[in-house]
Write an enzyme that holds these catalytic residues in place. Structure first.
Site, PDB file in Angstrom:
ATOM      1  N   ARG A   1       0.815  -1.223   0.000  1.00 24.27           N
ATOM      2  CA  ARG A   1       0.000   0.000   0.000  1.00 24.27           C
ATOM      3  C   ARG A   1       0.854   1.283   0.000  1.00 24.27           C
ATOM      4  O   ARG A   1       0.396   2.335   0.453  1.00 24.27           O
ATOM      5  CB  ARG A   1      -0.970   0.059   1.187  1.00 24.27           C
ATOM      6  CG  ARG A   1      -2.012  -1.022   1.188  1.00 24.27           C
ATOM      7  CD  ARG A   1      -2.983  -0.880   0.004  1.00 24.27           C
ATOM      8  NE  ARG A   1      -4.026  -1.874   0.109  1.00 24.27           N
ATOM      9  CZ  ARG A   1      -3.912  -3.131  -0.337  1.00 24.27           C
ATOM     10  NH1 ARG A   1      -2.822  -3.533  -0.966  1.00 24.27           N
ATOM     11  NH2 ARG A   1      -4.911  -3.976  -0.196  1.00 24.27           N
TER      12      ARG A   1
ATOM     13  N   SER B   1     -11.601  -0.620   2.716  1.00 25.74           N
ATOM     14  CA  SER B   1     -10.942  -0.780   4.025  1.00 25.74           C
ATOM     15  C   SER B   1     -10.493   0.577   4.538  1.00 25.74           C
ATOM     16  O   SER B   1      -9.834   1.327   3.812  1.00 25.74           O
ATOM     17  CB  SER B   1      -9.710  -1.678   3.898  1.00 25.74           C
ATOM     18  OG  SER B   1     -10.081  -2.920   3.389  1.00 25.74           O
TER      19      SER B   1
ATOM     20  N   GLU C   1      -6.042   4.058   5.713  1.00 28.41           N
ATOM     21  CA  GLU C   1      -5.756   3.875   4.283  1.00 28.41           C
ATOM     22  C   GLU C   1      -6.159   5.103   3.463  1.00 28.41           C
ATOM     23  O   GLU C   1      -5.378   5.559   2.632  1.00 28.41           O
ATOM     24  CB  GLU C   1      -6.468   2.614   3.770  1.00 28.41           C
ATOM     25  CG  GLU C   1      -5.932   2.198   2.427  1.00 28.41           C
ATOM     26  CD  GLU C   1      -6.452   0.855   1.951  1.00 28.41           C
ATOM     27  OE1 GLU C   1      -6.261  -0.150   2.641  1.00 28.41           O
ATOM     28  OE2 GLU C   1      -7.044   0.849   0.867  1.00 28.41           O
TER      29      GLU C   1
HETATM   30  C1  LIG Z   1     -15.562  -0.331  -2.161  1.00 28.99           C
HETATM   31  C2  LIG Z   1     -14.080  -0.066  -2.257  1.00 28.99           C
HETATM   32  C3  LIG Z   1     -13.193  -1.133  -2.359  1.00 28.99           C
HETATM   33  C4  LIG Z   1     -11.813  -0.901  -2.444  1.00 28.99           C
HETATM   34  N1  LIG Z   1     -10.988  -1.973  -2.539  1.00 28.99           N
HETATM   35  C5  LIG Z   1      -9.652  -1.784  -2.633  1.00 28.99           C
HETATM   36  C6  LIG Z   1      -8.760  -2.886  -2.724  1.00 28.99           C
HETATM   37  O1  LIG Z   1      -9.166  -4.032  -2.754  1.00 28.99           O
HETATM   38  N2  LIG Z   1      -7.434  -2.639  -2.787  1.00 28.99           N
HETATM   39  C7  LIG Z   1      -6.929  -1.379  -2.794  1.00 28.99           C
HETATM   40  O2  LIG Z   1      -5.698  -1.223  -2.876  1.00 28.99           O
HETATM   41  N3  LIG Z   1      -7.746  -0.303  -2.707  1.00 28.99           N
HETATM   42  C8  LIG Z   1      -9.078  -0.469  -2.613  1.00 28.99           C
HETATM   43  N4  LIG Z   1      -9.928   0.611  -2.506  1.00 28.99           N
HETATM   44  C9  LIG Z   1      -9.355   1.962  -2.433  1.00 28.99           C
HETATM   45  C10 LIG Z   1      -9.341   2.717  -3.786  1.00 28.99           C
HETATM   46  O3  LIG Z   1     -10.296   2.211  -4.661  1.00 28.99           O
HETATM   47  C11 LIG Z   1      -7.967   2.661  -4.457  1.00 28.99           C
HETATM   48  O4  LIG Z   1      -6.982   3.169  -3.617  1.00 28.99           O
HETATM   49  C12 LIG Z   1      -7.963   3.453  -5.771  1.00 28.99           C
HETATM   50  O5  LIG Z   1      -6.759   3.216  -6.472  1.00 28.99           O
HETATM   51  C13 LIG Z   1      -8.132   4.958  -5.579  1.00 28.99           C
HETATM   52  O6  LIG Z   1      -8.297   5.513  -6.862  1.00 28.99           O
HETATM   53  P1  LIG Z   1      -8.971   6.932  -7.091  1.00 28.99           P
HETATM   54  O7  LIG Z   1      -8.809   7.263  -8.531  1.00 28.99           O
HETATM   55  O8  LIG Z   1     -10.350   6.915  -6.579  1.00 28.99           O
HETATM   56  O9  LIG Z   1      -8.014   7.862  -6.215  1.00 28.99           O
HETATM   57  P2  LIG Z   1      -8.416   9.109  -5.302  1.00 28.99           P
HETATM   58  O10 LIG Z   1      -9.196   8.615  -4.133  1.00 28.99           O
HETATM   59  O11 LIG Z   1      -9.019  10.179  -6.116  1.00 28.99           O
HETATM   60  O12 LIG Z   1      -6.972   9.562  -4.801  1.00 28.99           O
HETATM   61  C14 LIG Z   1      -6.203   8.728  -3.963  1.00 28.99           C
HETATM   62  C15 LIG Z   1      -4.788   9.312  -3.886  1.00 28.99           C
HETATM   63  O13 LIG Z   1      -4.170   9.209  -5.170  1.00 28.99           O
HETATM   64  C16 LIG Z   1      -3.763  10.500  -5.630  1.00 28.99           C
HETATM   65  N5  LIG Z   1      -3.964  10.520  -7.085  1.00 28.99           N
HETATM   66  C17 LIG Z   1      -5.075  10.184  -7.755  1.00 28.99           C
HETATM   67  N6  LIG Z   1      -4.866  10.292  -9.083  1.00 28.99           N
HETATM   68  C18 LIG Z   1      -3.590  10.735  -9.234  1.00 28.99           C
HETATM   69  C19 LIG Z   1      -2.782  11.067 -10.362  1.00 28.99           C
HETATM   70  N7  LIG Z   1      -3.225  10.964 -11.608  1.00 28.99           N
HETATM   71  N8  LIG Z   1      -1.515  11.523 -10.130  1.00 28.99           N
HETATM   72  C20 LIG Z   1      -1.026  11.631  -8.863  1.00 28.99           C
HETATM   73  N9  LIG Z   1      -1.743  11.333  -7.762  1.00 28.99           N
HETATM   74  C21 LIG Z   1      -3.013  10.885  -7.953  1.00 28.99           C
HETATM   75  C22 LIG Z   1      -4.638  11.492  -4.894  1.00 28.99           C
HETATM   76  O14 LIG Z   1      -4.011  12.763  -4.814  1.00 28.99           O
HETATM   77  C23 LIG Z   1      -4.759  10.810  -3.532  1.00 28.99           C
HETATM   78  O15 LIG Z   1      -3.622  11.060  -2.767  1.00 28.99           O
HETATM   79  C24 LIG Z   1     -11.317   0.416  -2.438  1.00 28.99           C
HETATM   80  C25 LIG Z   1     -12.231   1.495  -2.336  1.00 28.99           C
HETATM   81  C26 LIG Z   1     -13.588   1.260  -2.261  1.00 28.99           C
HETATM   82  C27 LIG Z   1     -14.523   2.418  -2.188  1.00 28.99           C
END
Ligand SMILES: Cc1cc2nc3c(=O)[nH]c(=O)nc-3n(C[C@H](O)[C@H](O)[C@H](O)COP(=O)(O)OP(=O)(O)OC[C@H]3O[C@@H](n4cnc5c(N)ncnc54)[C@H](O)[C@@H]3O)c2cc1C
Length: 358
Positions: A169, A244, A353
């Site tokens: 992570r 999580s 997380e």
């Molecule tokens: C129901 C559910 C299940 C999930 N299951 C998992 C799982 O199994 N495993 C897991 O690892 N995660 C899981 N997650 C967490 C999440 O989905 C992941 O971490 C996902 O990769 C976040 O993507 P996002 O585009 O929504 O990022 P955001 O929430 O928009 O951003 C997260 C971080 O990434 C940064 N960021 C986003 N895009 C960029 C970019 N282009 N350049 C630089 N920085 C950037 C943001 O600034 C922030 O710090 C889950 C979430 C939910 C709601």
């Protein structure tokens, strides 16, 4: 203000996150071309504003007062097969693409490597940030290059996996180089002749129940989606959550021993032994991985709530926005109570997380 950029003001961030919590962004740009990045940063620098990069908003908790700066929403799209041979395919994907669309596309084309990461919400640009992982796969196993805008040098760059320093992570993007890079493209190396990753017991159980002894790539995706939608995780489209809320604890052997001693006193030797054995079952390199859910359960921090911020009934590791009106302050209060209880009973401090914004 730069009239050539699509700048919006006072945009509600709860509508851009899966938790559906939090206040507005002072300025907001839906960024459709990486070419607009340098102008967006010039605008922010001139106005003296901090900048936050937003993907799908599925790993964020926005504070109730919102964000007093510029939010850059990565909305770029498109992917290309850069090269391919009989063994592998190099797929270069824009940051704004939805992650699960890529996972689905890979499975449809017979490309192995990210099928166990099916149905994770969010954008492609975010997957390297916390090195997304699930059911025995981590996205870093397939990433060969991360292209980004380096805010420090104001230049484009391409980072190798070694430079990204991926871990459980973690990567440089959420640790040593937090907020330094805006990721614009990620290139994945996917296998044509892969084998199913059956390292997670729940996947094996599901396949056995389906009498599926030699799972295909499509079977693997089906298994993951079925497990993810069996009710242990709330549906993000109906109930606000970020998956999580706490990371699993990574412990050195001496820390695992110390936990066992402490738990034997606070909760009894039976629970201490159970947690100790769990810590031995899962490893991350040299470290023991102790599931956060097991620690929370053992500590008795279950079924708690703060107003509309509630622990999910089937999974105390997941906090939910029960009726859509929860405040960030309640979520934080609930998370602090859970964390304090786990420290008191086990001596282990859980890390959050999601990232807190604002
Ligand atoms: C129901 C559910 C299940 C999930 N299951 C998992 C799982 O199994 N495993 C897991 O690892 N995660 C899981 N997650 C967490 C999440 O989905 C992941 O971490 C996902 O990769 C976040 O993507 P996002 O585009 O929504 O990022 P955001 O929430 O928009 O951003 C997260 C971080 O990434 C940064 N960021 C986003 N895009 C960029 C970019 N282009 N350049 C630089 N920085 C950037 C943001 O600034 C922030 O710090 C889950 C979430 C939910 C709601």
């Amino acid at each position: 203000m730069d009239r050539t950029l699509p700048i919006q003001e006072h945009v509600s961030l709860r509508d851009w996150t899966t938790f559906r919590v939090g206040g507005p962004a002072r300025y907001f740009i839906d960024l459709r071309s990486p070419d607009d990045l340098s102008r967006a940063f010039s605008f922010a620098a001139t106005a003296g504003l901090p900048v936050f990069v937003l993907g799908g908003g599925s790993n964020l908790l926005v504070k109730d007062a919102g964000y007093h700066g510029l939010v850059l929403h990565m909305a770029t799209s498109g992917w290309t097969v850069q090269s391919e041979d009989e063994h592998a395919v190099l797929l270069r994907v824009s940051a704004g693409e939805e992650w699960d669309t890529v996972a689905e596309y890979a499975v449809q084309n017979g490309w192995w490597g990210i099928e166990n990461l099916s149905a994770i919400p969010g954008s492609v640009g975010a997957v390297p940030v916390q090195n997304v992982g699930a059911y025995g796969q981590e996205v870093s196993d397939t990433i060969i290059s991360v292209e980004a805008w380096d805010r420090q040098s104001a230049q484009w760059c391409a980072l190798t996996p070694d430079q990204c320093a991926f871990g459980y992570r973690t990567s440089i993007f959420n640790t040593s180089a937090l907020d330094r890079y805006v990721i614009t493209h990620v290139t994945f190396r996917l296998q044509r002749n892969g084998t199913p990753n059956l390292s997670h017991a729940s996947v094996v159980d599901w396949l056995q129940r389906q009498a599926c002894s030699q799972p295909s790539l499509a079977d693997m995706r089906r298994a993951i989606i079925a497990i993810r939608t069996d009710g242990r995780l709330p549906d993000v489209h109906r109930t606000g959550n970020v998956g999580s809320f706490f990371k699993h604890a990574l412990l050195r052997s001496a820390e695992l021993d110390a936990m066992r001693q402490k738990v034997a006193i606070s909760l009894g030797p039976e629970i201490a032994d159970q947690l100790y054995e769990l810590g031995h079952r899962f490893k991350a390199g040299e470290l023991h991985k102790l599931p956060a859910g097991a620690l929370i359960q053992a500590a008795g921090a279950v079924g708690w709530r703060e107003d509309q911020a509630v622990q999910h009934e089937r999974n105390p590791l997941v906090l939910v926005n029960l009726d859509g009106t929860a405040h960030a302050r309640d979520v934080i209060k609930l998370a602090d109570r859970i964390r304090d209880c786990v420290i008191e009973k086990t001596g282990i401090e859980l890390s959050m997380e999601p990232r807190i914004v604002g």
